[in-house]
Each structure stands twice: as structure tokens, then as C-alpha cells.
Write a protein that holds these residues in place. Structure first.
Motif, PDB file in Angstrom:
ATOM      1  N   ASN A 101       0.817  -1.218   0.000  1.00 46.53           N
ATOM      2  CA  ASN A 101       0.000   0.000   0.000  1.00 46.53           C
ATOM      3  C   ASN A 101       0.856   1.276   0.000  1.00 46.53           C
ATOM      4  OD1 ASN A 101      -1.882   1.989   0.564  1.00 46.53           O
ATOM      5  ND2 ASN A 101      -3.063   0.678   1.920  1.00 46.53           N
ATOM      6  N   LYS A 102       1.196   1.743  -1.215  1.00 49.68           N
ATOM      7  CA  LYS A 102       2.083   2.934  -1.298  1.00 49.68           C
ATOM      8  C   LYS A 102       1.404   4.190  -0.797  1.00 49.68           C
ATOM      9  CE  LYS A 102       0.072   2.331  -5.423  1.00 49.68           C
ATOM     10  NZ  LYS A 102      -0.067   1.224  -6.341  1.00 49.68           N
ATOM     11  N   ALA A 103       0.080   4.292  -1.034  1.00 50.22           N
ATOM     12  CA  ALA A 103      -0.626   5.507  -0.598  1.00 50.22           C
ATOM     13  C   ALA A 103      -0.523   5.641   0.920  1.00 50.22           C
ATOM     14  CB  ALA A 103      -2.082   5.436  -1.039  1.00 50.22           C
TER      15      ALA A 103
ATOM     16  N   ARG B 105       8.409  -5.495 -14.321  1.00 55.57           N
ATOM     17  CA  ARG B 105       6.973  -5.196 -14.291  1.00 55.57           C
ATOM     18  C   ARG B 105       6.616  -4.490 -12.989  1.00 55.57           C
ATOM     19  NH1 ARG B 105       4.497  -7.428 -18.552  1.00 55.57           N
ATOM     20  NH2 ARG B 105       5.659  -9.098 -19.547  1.00 55.57           N
ATOM     21  N   GLY B 106       6.015  -3.322 -13.155  1.00 58.29           N
ATOM     22  CA  GLY B 106       5.722  -2.494 -11.980  1.00 58.29           C
ATOM     23  C   GLY B 106       4.330  -2.674 -11.438  1.00 58.29           C
ATOM     24  N   ALA B 107       3.528  -3.510 -12.063  1.00 56.82           N
ATOM     25  CA  ALA B 107       2.149  -3.688 -11.598  1.00 56.82           C
ATOM     26  C   ALA B 107       1.627  -5.022 -12.101  1.00 56.82           C
ATOM     27  CB  ALA B 107       1.276  -2.547 -12.131  1.00 56.82           C
ATOM     28  N   GLY B 108       0.364  -5.296 -11.732  1.00 58.88           N
ATOM     29  CA  GLY B 108      -0.260  -6.552 -12.134  1.00 58.88           C
ATOM     30  C   GLY B 108      -0.279  -7.512 -10.966  1.00 58.88           C
TER      31      GLY B 108
ATOM     32  N   ALA C 140      -5.442   9.032 -10.355  1.00 55.28           N
ATOM     33  CA  ALA C 140      -4.260   8.737  -9.527  1.00 55.28           C
ATOM     34  C   ALA C 140      -3.032   8.506 -10.399  1.00 55.28           C
ATOM     35  CB  ALA C 140      -4.520   7.523  -8.646  1.00 55.28           C
ATOM     36  N   ASP C 141      -3.226   7.865 -11.539  1.00 53.33           N
ATOM     37  CA  ASP C 141      -2.087   7.596 -12.425  1.00 53.33           C
ATOM     38  C   ASP C 141      -1.736   8.820 -13.264  1.00 53.33           C
ATOM     39  OD1 ASP C 141      -1.682   4.901 -11.652  1.00 53.33           O
ATOM     40  OD2 ASP C 141      -3.383   4.285 -12.869  1.00 53.33           O
ATOM     41  N   VAL C 142      -2.720   9.352 -14.039  1.00 54.02           N
ATOM     42  CA  VAL C 142      -2.365  10.383 -15.028  1.00 54.02           C
ATOM     43  C   VAL C 142      -2.026  11.735 -14.397  1.00 54.02           C
ATOM     44  CG1 VAL C 142      -3.625   9.273 -16.906  1.00 54.02           C
ATOM     45  CG2 VAL C 142      -4.768  11.048 -15.568  1.00 54.02           C
TER      46      VAL C 142
ATOM     47  N   PHE D  99      -0.333  11.193  -8.901  1.00 57.11           N
ATOM     48  CA  PHE D  99      -0.438  10.922  -7.453  1.00 57.11           C
ATOM     49  C   PHE D  99       0.215   9.584  -7.085  1.00 57.11           C
ATOM     50  CE2 PHE D  99      -3.991  13.898  -8.099  1.00 57.11           C
ATOM     51  CZ  PHE D  99      -3.715  14.824  -7.100  1.00 57.11           C
ATOM     52  N   ASP D 100      -0.032   8.563  -7.916  1.00 52.18           N
ATOM     53  CA  ASP D 100       0.537   7.236  -7.644  1.00 52.18           C
ATOM     54  C   ASP D 100       2.075   7.312  -7.660  1.00 52.18           C
ATOM     55  OD1 ASP D 100       0.211   4.112  -7.707  1.00 52.18           O
ATOM     56  OD2 ASP D 100       1.589   4.562  -9.348  1.00 52.18           O
ATOM     57  N   ALA D 101       2.614   7.963  -8.680  1.00 52.16           N
ATOM     58  CA  ALA D 101       4.084   8.071  -8.767  1.00 52.16           C
ATOM     59  C   ALA D 101       4.639   8.919  -7.619  1.00 52.16           C
ATOM     60  CB  ALA D 101       4.481   8.678 -10.111  1.00 52.16           C
TER      61      ALA D 101
ATOM     62  N   ALA E 227       3.460   9.148  -4.556  1.00 53.46           N
ATOM     63  CA  ALA E 227       3.503   8.326  -3.325  1.00 53.46           C
ATOM     64  C   ALA E 227       4.732   7.417  -3.361  1.00 53.46           C
ATOM     65  CB  ALA E 227       2.223   7.493  -3.213  1.00 53.46           C
ATOM     66  N   LYS E 228       4.970   6.798  -4.522  1.00 55.19           N
ATOM     67  CA  LYS E 228       6.133   5.903  -4.637  1.00 55.19           C
ATOM     68  C   LYS E 228       7.441   6.694  -4.524  1.00 55.19           C
ATOM     69  CE  LYS E 228       3.553   2.757  -7.669  1.00 55.19           C
ATOM     70  NZ  LYS E 228       3.226   2.515  -9.083  1.00 55.19           N
ATOM     71  N   ALA E 229       7.445   7.909  -5.091  1.00 52.68           N
ATOM     72  CA  ALA E 229       8.655   8.745  -5.017  1.00 52.68           C
ATOM     73  C   ALA E 229       8.975   9.087  -3.568  1.00 52.68           C
ATOM     74  CB  ALA E 229       8.453  10.025  -5.830  1.00 52.68           C
TER      75      ALA E 229
ATOM     76  N   ILE F  76      10.946   5.517 -13.756  1.00 50.59           N
ATOM     77  CA  ILE F  76       9.604   5.408 -14.338  1.00 50.59           C
ATOM     78  C   ILE F  76       8.883   4.443 -13.415  1.00 50.59           C
ATOM     79  CG2 ILE F  76       8.278   4.521 -16.304  1.00 50.59           C
ATOM     80  CD1 ILE F  76      10.801   5.256 -18.033  1.00 50.59           C
ATOM     81  N   ILE F  77       7.978   4.964 -12.572  1.00 45.50           N
ATOM     82  CA  ILE F  77       7.402   4.105 -11.538  1.00 45.50           C
ATOM     83  C   ILE F  77       5.875   4.067 -11.626  1.00 45.50           C
ATOM     84  CG2 ILE F  77       9.338   4.128  -9.934  1.00 45.50           C
ATOM     85  CD1 ILE F  77       8.121   6.469  -8.480  1.00 45.50           C
ATOM     86  N   ASN F  78       5.356   4.450 -12.781  1.00 43.61           N
ATOM     87  CA  ASN F  78       3.925   4.277 -13.017  1.00 43.61           C
ATOM     88  C   ASN F  78       3.737   3.679 -14.410  1.00 43.61           C
ATOM     89  OD1 ASN F  78       1.194   5.505 -14.202  1.00 43.61           O
ATOM     90  ND2 ASN F  78       0.967   5.075 -12.030  1.00 43.61           N
ATOM     91  N   GLY F  79       3.205   2.463 -14.433  1.00 46.09           N
ATOM     92  CA  GLY F  79       3.076   1.729 -15.695  1.00 46.09           C
ATOM     93  C   GLY F  79       2.022   2.315 -16.616  1.00 46.09           C
ATOM     94  N   THR F  80       0.917   2.794 -16.040  1.00 41.20           N
ATOM     95  CA  THR F  80      -0.183   3.306 -16.870  1.00 41.20           C
ATOM     96  C   THR F  80       0.280   4.497 -17.700  1.00 41.20           C
ATOM     97  OG1 THR F  80      -1.702   2.605 -15.148  1.00 41.20           O
ATOM     98  CG2 THR F  80      -2.548   4.186 -16.757  1.00 41.20           C
ATOM     99  N   THR F  81       0.939   5.459 -17.044  1.00 45.36           N
ATOM    100  CA  THR F  81       1.387   6.650 -17.774  1.00 45.36           C
ATOM    101  C   THR F  81       2.490   6.300 -18.769  1.00 45.36           C
ATOM    102  OG1 THR F  81       2.727   7.139 -15.839  1.00 45.36           O
ATOM    103  CG2 THR F  81       0.716   8.418 -16.110  1.00 45.36           C
TER     104      THR F  81
HETATM  105  N1  HSE Z   1      -1.528   2.017 -11.243  1.00 51.14           N
HETATM  106  C1  HSE Z   1      -0.156   1.647 -11.023  1.00 51.14           C
HETATM  107  C2  HSE Z   1       0.634   1.788 -12.321  1.00 51.14           C
HETATM  108  C3  HSE Z   1      -0.016   0.219 -10.564  1.00 51.14           C
HETATM  109  O1  HSE Z   1       0.054   2.049 -13.382  1.00 51.14           O
HETATM  110  O2  HSE Z   1       1.843   1.646 -12.273  1.00 51.14           O
HETATM  111  C4  HSE Z   1       0.064   0.048  -9.100  1.00 51.14           C
HETATM  112  O3  HSE Z   1       1.166   0.711  -8.543  1.00 51.14           O
END
Ligand code: HSE
Ligand code: NAP
Length: 440
Positions: A110-112, A311-314, A201-203, A206-208, A210-212, A163-168
Motif C-alpha cells: 500500500n504505497k498511498a 513489471r511495476g504492476a499486475g 491517480a495515475d495520469v 499521485f501514484d508516482a 507516493a512511490k517517489a 519510471i514508476i507508473n506503468g499506466t502513464t
Molecule cells: N496504477 C499503477 C501503475 C499500478 O500504473 O503503475 C500500481 O502501482
């Protein structure tokens, strides 16, 4: 042949949540039971799983394991280890604290939560003498947190860039390779299941961010929260930005950068942590990270440059990191020891974004007449921002100027942009994108 003896009584595992990640953790715990027992030195038994809705179909996971009673996991004296894969801040936060107080080792993805309450959770695990592992929280399957906390702890991290967000990364890859607009690339990412129905959260980064924050805290031995991270998402990146970048030999990536700043000549007095779209030369190692893959580039005083990729997600990749943590805690328990605890001894301050230093690419529309270039150059000069290159395109009354700067502080660049927007020869400042990866 050396075989590890099974050393103790089975460790019972309770899981909070059983969605994308949890179902894979449960499946692998059962499918790989014997290997995991041999590696951990003790059988690991999945005893109970808490979810919101027990009637959902979760094939392969025995129905009798499910409960909706979250407390029955963290309060059960027979459960030794808790895996938190429910996500969100509450009730995950309170449940983890309670599990720790009850003497249970905890694994979370849970990164958030870590980016908000990491320091409190590390302190609580210390007080309770229990292990707290969270490798899956940053970059999914990629082992990056334990290398930072253990393998590189004898070195001096200078910079982490990833690069820590896969979606973007998927969206930006599509924009780069097929010239799609942000909107079309997002729709494709959603159709393929990379992006959520609500992709904010991705675009928006915010997700990146939190991980940063988690990466920065570990790298610089300081408390860093998501609020300390300067954040810009990719929603403003246009097909034209990507096209111009490509023509100039660059790719655009959403990068997370945590770095020590030199203040008055002394190193590491402050750190900056930022997440924003960034131009990278096409021959930079991070530029070739395509689609939903992640990669983290770490620069250390003695080790030099290191890169972690995967792979950063899945579900399955994230479960791999969780099971690694679970086995690590089981091994520690067998030996009556605990894993390394987090330390924020360095207690570095977070510098405001204005002090960050990088290069910039500024694209603007100007009147095409004598003296314009000199007027524009004067604005840069007046703000002490040095120009590296200038490209002009377009004809007739209007031209497009694309200016790359040398390294400059953000505050000076911000003043430059403000002055450009006020200048009568500038019709529009269309985009300002930071540039990394050009050798000094
Ligand atoms: N939504 C995140 C991503 C996956 O696209 O990297 C979970 O961290
Ligand atoms: P998910 O698919 O939404 O699953 C969440 C699970 O938690 C569901 O089983 C849900 O129950 C349960 N849950 C949520 N709130 C609950 C509550 N209040 N009470 C009881 N159960 C509750 O999430 P996920 O994608 O697996 O992600 C889980 C965690 O891993 C998050 O912290 C996420 O950031 C992190 N993570 C995910 C990925 C990834 O690729 N998905 C990668 C790295 C890290 P129901 O099933 O009944 O709805």
C-alpha cells in the motif's frame, strides 16, 4: 544436496483484501506451498482472508477462508503474519497498527498509506518488535526497496530517477510510437485494463508521487511524505509536444526524481523530490522502457549508476514481491531475529521546488519579424537562464521558437516564463517541459 530443515510450527497467514493482487497471492501460496515451506524453513498456511463481499467468485480459493470481519484477522492469536492488500488509508492504517501491537509481522503493498503514515508505521513495528516489509509498494515486482535498504546501505545515494507508473508509461509510449493524442492513448490503456475507469491517480501523478516519497525516504534516510513531492501529471502533454520531442531526438517520460541538493557547496543539506513529464535523450537507458514496464535508475557515490527494470504492476508480479517479503519474515522468525528497521537519522529537509535545478525545453509562438529573437534572448538573459539551443519553425507572420536551456534553478525558469508571457513579441508559451539525461 542441502535441504533446509523445517524448523518450526507452521506460520499462519491472514490477508486483508483479495482483489487483483490478493487473489494472486492466495493462488501462489497454495500452488507453491512446498517450495515456499522449504525456502522459509516453515510451512506458511493461509488461514483467513477478509474482503467486503464474500459472494464474489474467486476460483481456486477455498470459500471457507473468507470473512468480512477485518478485526478477526488482526486480533486472531493464531495468525502470525498479516498481508495487507486492501489498499486505501483507513481502515488499512488502523488494522496494520493493531496487527503490529498484537505481535504480527506485516507485509503491505500500500504505497498511498506508506507515503502518508510510513514513519508512524516503522516506529510502531519497532516498538512492537515485529517485521514490516513493503517491497511491492514501489515498482511492483522489481526488487528496489530492499536493495536500497540493505545492499546499498553502505553507499551514499546521490540521486534516484525512475519510471514508476506503468499506466502513464503505456500512454506516453503509445503517443510516441503512433502519434496518438493523450485522450486516445488513455482510452487504449483503459481498454487493455492498464488504466482504471477513473485514471486520476495515475495520469495526474499521485501514484508516482507516493512511490517517489517512499524511494526518497529510504534513499536519504529521512521522513518524506507525499505532500513533500512536487507533482505534475501527463494530462497536459499533447501530440505536438511528443512530435517535437521526437524530431529533436527525445522521448517524454513521467519521471520521479529524488536528489540531494548542494547548498552553499556542502552536499546533502536538503533533498528535492519531484514527479513530472520529462524529456530524455532517446539513447538514455530509461528512454527504452516501453509500455507498462517500470525502471529505476540509482546513482550512488561508490557503486556508480545502477538500473532496476521489470513489471511495476499486475497481480502476479506484485504477488511475487509480497511472497518474497513473507518468506523473509518467516526466515527472520525462525532465527528469532528481525529484518532491518528504517532509519530517518539524516533528517534532511525537503527543499522547495524553486531550488531544483534542471534543463528545460520551452516552446512558444512569436511574431516572425526582425529583433524578435534578440528580445526573447534578452528575457532569458535577464533571468540568468542560459540558452543551449534555439530552433525556429513556421513562416509568415508567426513562428514557433523551441528553446532548450542549460541547467537553471526552477525559480529562475519560472520567472523567465512569466516574463515571456508578458512580452509583446510572444503570442503564446505553448509548453515548458523539463529535460534530464544530457551529460553536463
Ligand atoms: N496504477 C499503477 C501503475 C499500478 O500504473 O503503475 C500500481 O502501482
Ligand atoms: P483491488 O483489486 O481493488 O482489491 C482490493 C481488495 O480489498 C478487494 O478484495 C476488496 O474486497 C478488499 N477491500 C477493500 N476495502 C475493504 C474494506 N473496507 N473491507 C473489506 N475488504 C476491503 O486492489 P488491488 O489492485 O489488488 O491493490 C491492492 C493493494 O496493492 C493497493 O494498496 C494497491 O495500491 C497495491 N498495489 C497494487 C498493484 C496492482 O497492480 N494492482 C501493484 C502494486 C501495488 P472485495 O473484493 O470484496 O471488493
Amino acid at each position: 544436496m542441502f535441504e533446509r530443515r523445517l524448523l518450526g510450527k507452521p506460520l499462519n497467514v491472514g490477508m486483508l483484501g483479495c482483489g487483483h493482487v490478493g487473489t494472486e497471492v492466495a493462488r501462489l501460496l497454495v500452488a507453491n506451498q512446498q517450495d515456499l515451506a522449504a525456502r522459509a524453513g516453515v510451512p506458511l498456511t493461509l488461514k483467513k482472508i477478509a474482503v467486503r463481499d464474500i459472494s464474489k467468485s474467486r476460483p481456486g480459493i477455498p470459500q471457507e477462508l473468507f470473512t468480512t470481519d477485518l478485526a478477526s484477522i488482526v486480533d486472531d492469536p493464531d495468525i502470525d503474519l498479516v498481508i495487507e492488500v486492501m489498499g486505501g488509508i483507513e481502515p488499512a492504517h488502523e488494522l496494520i497498527l493493531r496487527a503490529m501491537k498484537n505481535g504480527k509481522g506485516v507485509v503491505t503493498a500500500n504505497k498511498a498509506l506508506l507515503a502518508k503514515h510510513g514513519a508512524e508505521l516503522f516506529h510502531a513495528s519497532d516498538l512492537a518488535d515485529v517485521d514490516f516489509y513493503y517491497e511491492a509498494a514501489v515498482a511492483g515486482a522489481i526488487p528496489i526497496l530492499r536493495p536500497l535498504a540493505e545492499s546499498l546501505v553502505g553507499d551514499h545515494v546521490e540521486r534516484v530517477m525512475g519510471i514508476i507508473n506503468g499506466t502513464t508509461n503505456y500512454i506516453l509510449t503509445k503517443m510516441h510510437e503512433s502519434g496518438s493524442s493523450f485522450k486516445d492513448a488513455l482510452a487504449e490503456a483503459q481498454a487493455l485494463g492498464y488504466a482504471e475507469a477513473d485514471p486520476t491517480a495515475d495520469v495526474e501523478g499521485f501514484d508516482a508521487a507516493a512511490k517517489a516519497a517512499i524511494l526518497a525516504g529510504l534513499s536519504f534516510h529521512s521522513v518524506v511524505t507525499d505532500e513533500d513531492v512536487y507533482r505534475e501529471g501527463i494530462t497536459g502533454i499533447t501530440a505536438e509536444d511528443v512530435k517535437v520531442a521526437k524530431e529533436m531526438g527525445f522521448v517524454i517520460k513521467l519521471l520521479a526524481i529524488a536528489e540531494a541538493n548542494e547548498v552553499h557547496g556542502s552536499k546533502e543539506e536538503t533533498i528535492t523530490v519531484r514527479v513530472h513529464p520529462t524529456l530524455l535523450p532517446q539513447n538514455h537507458p530509461l528512454a527504452s522502457v516501453r509500455e507498462a514496464f517500470n525502471a529505476v535508475f540509482v546513482q550512488c557515490e561508490s557503486a556508480g549508476e545502477l538500473m532496476f527494470y521489470g513489471r511495476g504492476a499486475g497481480g502476479a508480479p506484485t504477488a511475487s514481491a509480497i511472497l518474497g517479503d513473507l518468506v523473509a519474515i518467516a526466515r527472520n522468525r525462525n532465527e528469532g531475529s528481525l529484518g532491518p528497521t528504517e532509519t530517518d537519522y539524516a533528517d534532511l529537509d525537503i527543499a522547495p521546488i524553486g531550488l531544483a535545478r534542471t534543463r528545460y525545453l520551452i516552446r512558444m509562438h512569436v511574431a516572425d519579424k526582425p529583433g524578435v529573437l534578440a528580445a526573447v534572448a534578452q528575457v532569458f538573459s535577464a533571468n540568468a537562464v542560459s540558452i543551449l539551443s534555439v530552433r525556429q519553425s513556421g513562416r509568415g507572420e508567426h513562428a514557433e521558437l523551441t528553446i532548450m536551456t542549460h541547467i537553471a534553478p526552477e525559480s529562475d525558469l519560472a520567472n523567465t516564463v512569466k516574463d515571456l508571457k508578458r512580452n509583446e513579441v510572444v503570442t503564446e508559451v505553448e509548453s515548458v517541459i523539463r529535460v534530464e539525461g544530457i551529460p553536463a
